[in-house]
Every structure is written in C-alpha cells, then in structure tokens.
Design a protein around this motif. Structure first.
Motif, short mmCIF file in Angstrom:
data_model
loop_
_atom_site.label_atom_id
_atom_site.label_comp_id
_atom_site.label_asym_id
_atom_site.label_seq_id
_atom_site.Cartn_x
_atom_site.Cartn_y
_atom_site.Cartn_z
N ALA A 50 0.73 -0.96 0.23
CA ALA A 50 0.17 0.35 -0.05
C ALA A 50 1.22 1.15 0.17
O ALA A 50 0.75 2.19 -1.12
CB ALA A 50 -0.71 -0.34 1.13
N GLY A 51 2.19 1.12 0.44
CA GLY A 51 2.92 2.47 0.91
C GLY A 51 3.52 2.40 0.10
O GLY A 51 3.29 3.78 -1.26
N PHE A 52 4.02 0.93 -0.56
CA PHE A 52 4.93 1.30 -2.17
C PHE A 52 4.55 2.22 -3.01
O PHE A 52 4.51 2.60 -3.98
CB PHE A 52 5.29 -0.19 -2.99
N GLU A 53 2.65 1.54 -3.61
CA GLU A 53 2.06 1.49 -4.57
C GLU A 53 1.72 3.09 -5.17
O GLU A 53 1.68 3.90 -6.04
CB GLU A 53 0.62 1.20 -4.26
N LYS A 54 1.96 3.63 -3.82
CA LYS A 54 1.76 5.18 -3.74
C LYS A 54 2.62 5.86 -4.44
O LYS A 54 2.84 7.17 -4.89
CB LYS A 54 1.71 5.92 -2.59
N THR A 55 4.20 5.60 -4.77
CA THR A 55 5.56 6.42 -5.07
C THR A 55 6.03 5.91 -5.76
O THR A 55 7.13 6.06 -7.23
CB THR A 55 6.55 6.80 -4.36
N ALA A 56 5.08 4.35 -6.72
CA ALA A 56 6.04 3.66 -7.42
C ALA A 56 6.19 4.06 -8.61
O ALA A 56 5.29 4.71 -9.48
CB ALA A 56 5.23 2.38 -7.38
N PRO A 57 7.18 3.83 -9.20
CA PRO A 57 7.03 4.90 -11.43
C PRO A 57 5.82 3.88 -11.55
O PRO A 57 5.17 2.98 -11.83
CB PRO A 57 8.50 3.48 -11.92
N SER A 72 -2.68 -1.94 -12.30
CA SER A 72 -3.64 -3.12 -11.73
C SER A 72 -2.88 -4.57 -11.95
O SER A 72 -3.49 -5.59 -12.04
CB SER A 72 -4.48 -3.24 -12.84
N ILE A 73 -2.15 -4.29 -12.89
CA ILE A 73 -1.20 -5.83 -12.94
C ILE A 73 -0.38 -6.05 -11.15
O ILE A 73 -0.67 -7.17 -10.60
CB ILE A 73 -0.06 -5.63 -13.66
N ARG A 74 0.61 -4.51 -10.89
CA ARG A 74 0.68 -5.15 -9.39
C ARG A 74 -0.17 -5.33 -8.50
O ARG A 74 0.05 -6.18 -7.66
CB ARG A 74 1.50 -3.44 -9.21
N GLU A 75 -1.44 -5.02 -8.50
CA GLU A 75 -2.33 -4.73 -7.82
C GLU A 75 -2.54 -6.96 -7.85
O GLU A 75 -2.97 -7.26 -6.92
CB GLU A 75 -3.83 -4.39 -7.60
N PHE A 109 6.35 -5.75 -6.91
CA PHE A 109 7.32 -4.16 -6.42
C PHE A 109 8.08 -3.74 -7.61
O PHE A 109 9.06 -2.90 -6.87
CB PHE A 109 7.79 -4.90 -4.51
N MET A 110 7.78 -4.65 -8.62
CA MET A 110 8.71 -4.03 -9.56
C MET A 110 8.96 -3.01 -9.33
O MET A 110 8.13 -2.14 -9.48
CB MET A 110 8.53 -4.75 -11.01
N GLU A 111 10.17 -1.89 -9.87
CA GLU A 111 10.08 -0.33 -10.32
C GLU A 111 11.09 0.32 -11.25
O GLU A 111 10.83 1.05 -11.66
CB GLU A 111 10.35 0.55 -8.40
N ASP A 112 11.81 -1.18 -10.89
CA ASP A 112 13.47 -0.56 -11.82
C ASP A 112 14.33 -1.16 -12.31
O ASP A 112 13.73 -2.86 -12.57
CB ASP A 112 14.38 0.71 -11.25
N ILE A 138 15.93 -5.33 0.35
CA ILE A 138 15.69 -5.90 -1.06
C ILE A 138 14.94 -5.41 -2.31
O ILE A 138 14.81 -4.09 -2.09
CB ILE A 138 13.19 -6.36 -0.49
N THR A 139 15.38 -6.05 -3.38
CA THR A 139 15.40 -5.23 -4.54
C THR A 139 15.01 -6.11 -5.10
O THR A 139 14.39 -7.05 -5.58
CB THR A 139 16.94 -5.06 -5.33
N ASN A 140 13.75 -5.89 -6.12
CA ASN A 140 13.01 -6.57 -6.90
C ASN A 140 13.21 -6.53 -8.26
O ASN A 140 12.89 -5.78 -9.72
CB ASN A 140 11.49 -5.96 -6.38
N PRO A 141 14.31 -6.08 -8.89
CA PRO A 141 14.75 -6.10 -10.07
C PRO A 141 13.91 -6.64 -11.56
O PRO A 141 14.01 -7.38 -11.61
CB PRO A 141 16.58 -6.73 -10.78
N ARG A 142 13.63 -6.13 -12.45
CA ARG A 142 12.90 -6.73 -13.05
C ARG A 142 13.58 -5.82 -14.67
O ARG A 142 13.02 -4.89 -14.81
CB ARG A 142 11.55 -6.02 -13.07
N ASN A 143 13.37 -7.09 -15.35
CA ASN A 143 14.24 -6.79 -16.74
C ASN A 143 13.26 -6.89 -17.72
O ASN A 143 13.00 -8.38 -17.86
CB ASN A 143 15.36 -8.06 -17.37
#
Ligand SMILES: Nc1ncnc2c1ncn2[C@@H]1O[C@H](COP(=O)(O)OP(=O)(O)OP(=O)(O)O)[C@@H](O)[C@H]1O
Ligand SMILES: [Mg+2]
Lengths: 253, 447
Positions: B17-24, B33-36, B155-158, B188-193
């Motif tokens: 919930a916190g992450f979603e507010k500022t996520a790219p 909707s994918i993230r949710e 949680f992907m962001e970058d 934690i990091t969630n690298p997404r390529n």
C-alpha cells in the motif's frame, strides 16, 4: 638401473606380488610374460607409484634412489614412464596441453627452461610422424573417444615426448593389428639406446619379433618363476604356462 | 520513509500500500492493475515450502522469516572506480548500472548502440515506451503461480529495458550491472528486466549481480526475454552476491520460430540462491542452449531449476549444468523438460554433472521429463562424484604435480560450461572468477 628385491604388494588386503626380484641394467630390454591375474600390471603400477597398491615388504632402487619414497610425478621426472594397459580418458584436457605440461614439468625438475611453443611444436611434429599421430588426435581431449589402437599409439607418443630412462609397457600390443603393432614397435625402437631400458609386459611373442628382448621372465602367482633369453618367449607361445608350473611343483617336491 | 516487508502483521500487503503510492508508473491503469493482481496472488500463494514439488530441496524459510526494507535513497557512494572489478576487459560495452536496485545515470553508458535500439532503465521506459511495455511486461513470467515472480511483479520499479528492432545486430554486449551496497538492516530489491528482440536480431545481454559489502539483502529478480523469429540471443547471469545474501532469479524466455538462445548462468555468491530458467520454445525449429555452472562452499545453498517447454515441432534444447560443491554446501539441479502434444520431433538433452570436493557437501539432482508427444528424442543423465582418481594418477604419472593435476581436471570440468560462451571477454571474466575460487580454496586449506 633398476633393482627390485623381494617385493611384496597387497591390493585391497590381498597379496598379489609375493617376493619378486628383478634387475634391469641400462640398455636392456626385458619382457615379462605370465598368465592373466599373475600380477604383471600390479608390478607396472607399483613402479609408476599407484598409491592403492601397498608395498608390504621389499625395496625398489632406481638409479641409486629409493623409488618407493618418490611421488608418481617425481618418478616420472626421474625418468620412469608407464604406458597404461588401459589408458584413461580425460575429457576437456587437450592432448597437446597434457604433453606440454608433462614435458615442461619434467624439464623444470631437471632445472631446464620450459620449451617455447614453436620449439615444442617442432619437437612434437617429428614424434607424430614416427607414431602416425594426426593433428586431430592432438587437439582432442586426452584419449577421449580414441579407438583402442589410437590409445596405445598415443601412449607411446607420450613416451617419445618424455624420453624416459625406463619405459614400462603394459600390454601395449594387446588388441593391435599388425600395422599398428609395427608403429608401436617402431616407436620403441626409435628410443632404444645404451642409456635406456624397457620393461615390456605382453602375452604374445609376436611383439618380440619387432622389439627383440634381452631377457624374458615368466611371472606366475606374484613371483618370477623362470627367466631366459628370447627363445623362452617362443616356448611359452607353443606350450603355454602349464609346464613351468609343473616344473616348479616338481622342483619343490 | 522506508517501507519494510515481512510476513509478520501482514507486512507485505501493508508495504505494498505504501509502495504503490510512489511507484514508477503508479498512475498508469494497466500497470496498477498488474501490480495489484500480483500482490493479491502473492498473498494467496505465500512463500513456497518444501511440500511444494518444485521446492522440495530448497527451504526458503530464511527469506520467509526475514524482514526486508525497500531502500528509498540507497544510491550510496559508488564511484566509477568501484565498477572496475566487474567490467569485462577489452570490451566496448553498453552498461546500465543499478545501485541497490535503482538506476544510476552517472555510472551508465549506452552510447554504442545501433540505430533504433533502445536501452533504458525500466522506470524511465514506463514513461517513454508505454506501448511496448503494456504489450509485453508481465505477459510471460507467471505471477499467478510463482510466488517470487508475484512478489517481484508487485514491487517492480526498476531494471533493464532493452528493445531491438527488426534485423538489428548489436555487436557489443549489453551489461546490466546490479550493485548492492545495502546497509546494516536487511533490504530487498526487485530488479525487473524486459528484453525484446524483434525478428532477425542478434545480441548478448549480461545480468550481473554483485555486492560491495557482505551484508544481508535479498535480490528477487525477474527477467522476461522475448525473442523474435530467426533471432539469436545470448543471455548471461553472473551471480556474485554477498555471502549472506539471498538471490532468487527467474529468466522467462519466449522463443518465436527458428530463434535460438544461449543461456549461461554462473552462480558463485549468495547464501541461498535459486536460479529458475524457463524457456518456452513456442515457434517451430527453435534452439535453446541452457548452460550453468555453480560452485558452492561453506554453507551456501544453490538451486538450479529449469523448466524447458517444448511447445512446437522440430525444436532442440540442450542443457548442461556442472556443479562443484565444497564445504557443507548444498546444490540442487532440478531439470524439467515438458514436451507438449504438438511438439513432435523434439530433440532434448539434459546433462548434469557434479563434483563433490568435500564429504559434507550434498547435491540433489532430479530430471523430470513430461512428454505428451510421441515422436521425440529426450535424454538425460546425471553424475555425482569425486575427482576421478584414475585421471589424477594418469596425469601425475606423466610428471605433473598432484596440485597441478587436480587443477587441470577441475578446469576441464568448469570449461565444459564456459566453452559455449560466445562473448570472449565474459568468458575470460568467468574463467578468472573460477581461478579465484580455486585459489581461495587452496588458501583456506593451507591455513
Ligand atoms: N584395484 C584392484 N582391486 C582388487 N583387485 C585387484 C585390483 N587390481 C588388481 N587386482 C587383482 O590382482 C591380481 C593381479 O592383477 P594384475 O592386473 O596385476 O594382473 P595381470 O597379470 O596384469 O593380468 P592381465 O594379464 O589380465 O592384465 C588379480 O587377481 C586382480 O584381480
Ligand atoms: Mg595386466
């Protein structure tokens, strides 16, 4: 050059060699014959330093040194070479790579500089011709996918490269056709010199037509029971080993 | 404000919930909707347990029990000279650098790309390449069934975004360098390529995970690689995480007709590592080469999981995984080959060889063939052993010292998996890593 006295060897707690004596001088060719399982390969392996063969008694002196004190690699560097009855396949290690490493290790032991690549190639090329070894065998993994004959030729090729003082050939002739046999014999003869000696383990007198031995020994049940000249090989070929064992029992009773 | 994720007190949901507010791209409907969906799936699935067939040999309790921060200002003080040890000598390279999961503009270089090729960080691509992203992102990696993929997707962001248009050959490799400098508290990091090559392309991509210190952190990586018709891609995963780190990576490859890929993984670091490689040979006449080398020591746990899916006829796949295990480490090779009903004339081969250097090391190897077509050729083989004493004696009997002989045999073993690497600079880099590994082992034995 080599003196084996009262050698007893165990393999997995079973006595295989039971008091073997043998003396080999420079320049001599000795042949060892004997029935299957009599201990011929055991002798070869012990000379090369295989650790699973336990010497329980006796000694081996090579060029004045206690051979049993030396590691397999030091024995090779001192000038002992064994052509394996069953050469090992080592995938991923190129044949040339092994040859160069081996030669340079031996040279280093003797305090010589490693051979430059060009020099090595030139040296190896000569020997390849003698042993009828093609470039492709050189590039392949050590013995990897080699035919039986190729493996045996490759052993003698390695021997040519290392130029040992004492070469032990463990049934190098077994399974070879006559052409390959001639190549192998040619390789051995090319190395013969008054400074070198050979111990040739074989089941067949055939090889000895090409490499003429000075002595033939018969190994039965872990001991040399008879020695003679090259004519003994013919006799063994004709009559087998039974008569020697009978002679022995007769002598003992 | 930092966000902390843990299983305690619904931490993942709250964190989300916190992450979603500022996520790219948080305001983009499709992405939101994918993230949710993904966080919902993750909370349904939970972390896998050894009861789960695909996780029988790997217990992720240390991750499940953990609590990890998403670092907000984690750039730290990394300078160009810190990157040096992780760059490939003699290579002109395109390099995206990520510090604690976030892109660093200053440290990255992408000057050497052919026309039309886009290499960006994902956070930026979310803005500028929306159409391609919407069409591809999270369309392949399965976040509905795989918990770690779901977690990453939520949680992907970058990460790295690579797009190669039709008929383009990218000569110089593209390097995605992930550097961790995490602090005292676990993060934690969630690298997404996302890698997309259209038809008739050629490129090599290297994912590289390293650490500048020995802290606890968790890299949860997902890479999707979409390979167009007749394209040829090389993918490298070099995992050199800190000794205390967790690394779970998933490479999901989608192959179109006549494409070929070469996937190489080299696992050396981390305390708990799981590498999933999942190619789907979707078009006819594809070729997949999936190679791996893992070398573990101390109490490291390295799990190699493959799911090679043959979905079309006339495809070939080759897997070769070699493992060297020392100390009290534990290795896993689980290679699934799935041949779908239509995939006639499949030719699949799987080999896993393991060398145990210590009596306390352990390997579980499990081939799993699921074949629904009738005209196929599938073979698999696994070996577990010590250094071949016969080979050792043979080399020593030729005058080579015991230590050198061992080295020769071990190098031959590791070389089997390096041989097929086509990027020489990376191959050399790996060869050096292996040499270091052996040298450290020798030092440890002497002391
Ligand atoms: N590694 C081993 N483990 C157990 N027994 C062995 C081993 N090596 C040899 N032996 C046994 O030792 C005895 C002598 O074997 P060796 O190989 O020396 O015979 P050989 O004379 O060379 O025979 P061949 O003519 O068949 O080559 C045999 O009974 C053999 O079974
Ligand atoms: Mg024998």
């Amino acid at each position: 050059m080599l003196e084996i006295k009262n050698l007893h060897v165990n393999v997995e707690d079973q006595e295989i060699l039971k008091g073997l004596n043998l003396k080999v001088n420079k320049g001599e060719v000795h042949s060892i014959m004997g029935p299957n399982g009599s201990g011929k390969s055991t002798l070869a392996q012990v000379l090369a330093g295989r650790e699973s063969y336990k010497v329980t008694e006796g000694e081996i002196i090579f060029e004045g040194k206690d051979l049993l004190e030396l590691s397999p690699e030091d024995r090779a560097c001192e000038g002992i070479f064994m052509a394996f009855q069953y050469p090992v396949e080592i995938p991923g290690v190129a044949n040339t790579y092994l040859l160069r490493e081996a030669l340079n290790s031996v040279r280093k032991y003797r305090g010589e500089e490693p051979l430059k690549h060009i020099e090595f190639v030139k040296f190896a090329k000569e020997k390849m011709k003698i042993m009828d070894i093609g470039d492709n065998l050189l590039k392949r993994g050590v013995n990897e996918g080699f035919s039986g004959g190729e493996k045996k030729r490759n052993e003698i090729f390695q021997m040519q490269i290392l130029e040992p003082k004492l070469s032990i050939l463990d049934e190098t002739d077994s399974g070879l056709d006559i052409d390959a046999l001639k190549v192998v014999a040619g390789g051995v003869n090319a190395l013969r010199s008054p400074e070198r000696a050979f111990l040739i383990i074989t089941h067949y007198q055939r090889l000895l037509d090409y490499i003429v031995p000075d002595f033939v020994h018969v190994l039965v049940d872990g001991k040399i029971v008879k020695s003679g000249g090259k004519e003994l090989a013919y006799e063994l070929e004709d009559r087998g080993y039974g008569w020697i064992e009978e002679e022995k029992t007769a002598a003992n009773s | 404000m930092s966000i902390t994720l843990s299983e305690k007190d619904n931490g993942y949901i709250e964190g989300f919930a916190g992450f979603e507010k500022t996520a790219p791209g948080g305001s983009l409907g499709w992405l939101k909707s994918i993230r949710e969906d993904a966080i919902t799936k993750f909370s349904e699935l939970g972390f896998p347990t050894p009861q789960d067939e695909d996780w029988r040999f790997t217990n992720v309790a240390p991750i499940a029990r953990g609590s990890f921060d998403i670092l907000q200002n984690g750039q730290g003080k990394v300078s160009a000279s810190d990157l040096k040890p992780y760059q490939f000598e003699g290579e002109q390279i395109n390099e995206l650098v990520f510090i604690n999961g976030r892109y660093s503009t200053e440290l990255s270089t992408t000057a050497r790309l052919p026309k039309g090729v886009i290499v960006l960080n994902l956070a930026e691509a979310i803005d500028s390449e929306q159409d391609i992203l919407e069409e591809n992102l999270a369309k392949y990696a399965d976040f509905k069934d795989e918990a770690f993929t779901a977690l990453n997707t939520a949680f992907m962001e970058d990460g790295g975004f690579i797009y190669i248009p039709k008929g383009t050959v990218v000569e110089e490799p593209i390097h995605l360098l992930y550097i961790s400098t995490s602090g005292e508290t676990p993060s934690i990091t969630n690298p997404r390529n996302l890698i997309i090559a259209e038809d008739n392309c050629q490129a090599n991509i290297i994912e590289h995970y390293v650490s500048l210190d020995e802290n606890i952190y968790f890299s949860n990586v997902v890479t999707e690689m979409v390979v167009g018709e007749n394209s040829s891609l090389g993918h490298y995963l070099l995992e050199l995480e800190s000794k205390k780190a967790f690394n779970i990576s998933t490479l999901r490859v989608q192959q179109a007709r006549s494409s070929n890929i070469r996937s190489h993984s080299v696992l050396l670091g981390g305390s708990l590592v799981r590498n999933n490689v999942h190619p789907v040979l979707a078009g006819e006449g594809c070729d997949s080469l999936i190679n791996g080398l893992f070398m573990s020591t101390h109490r490291q746990h390295m799990d190699n999981y493959m799911k090679v899916e043959h979905a079309s006829p006339h495809c070939d796949s080759r897997q070769l995984y070699n493992g060297i295990l020392d100390g009290r480490s534990r290795g896993v090779f689980h290679g699934r080959i799935i041949v779908h009903e239509d995939a006639q004339k499949t030719d699949a081969k799987q080999t896993n060889r393991n060398l145990l250097l210590s009596d306390h090391a352990q390997i579980d190897t499990k081939p799993q063939l699921e074949i629904y077509a009738d005209d196929v050729k599938c073979t698999h083989g696994a070996t577990i052993g010590q250094i071949d004493e016969n080979a050792l004696f043979y080399l020593r009997s030729r005058g080579i010292s015991k230590e050198a002989s061992r080295d020769i045999i071990l190098n031959a073993f590791t070389n089997e998996t390096l041989e097929s690497m086509t990027v020489d600079s990376v191959k050399n880099y790996c060869a050096n890593l292996i040499t270091d590994w052996f040298n450290q082992r020798k030092l440890a034995q002497k002391s």
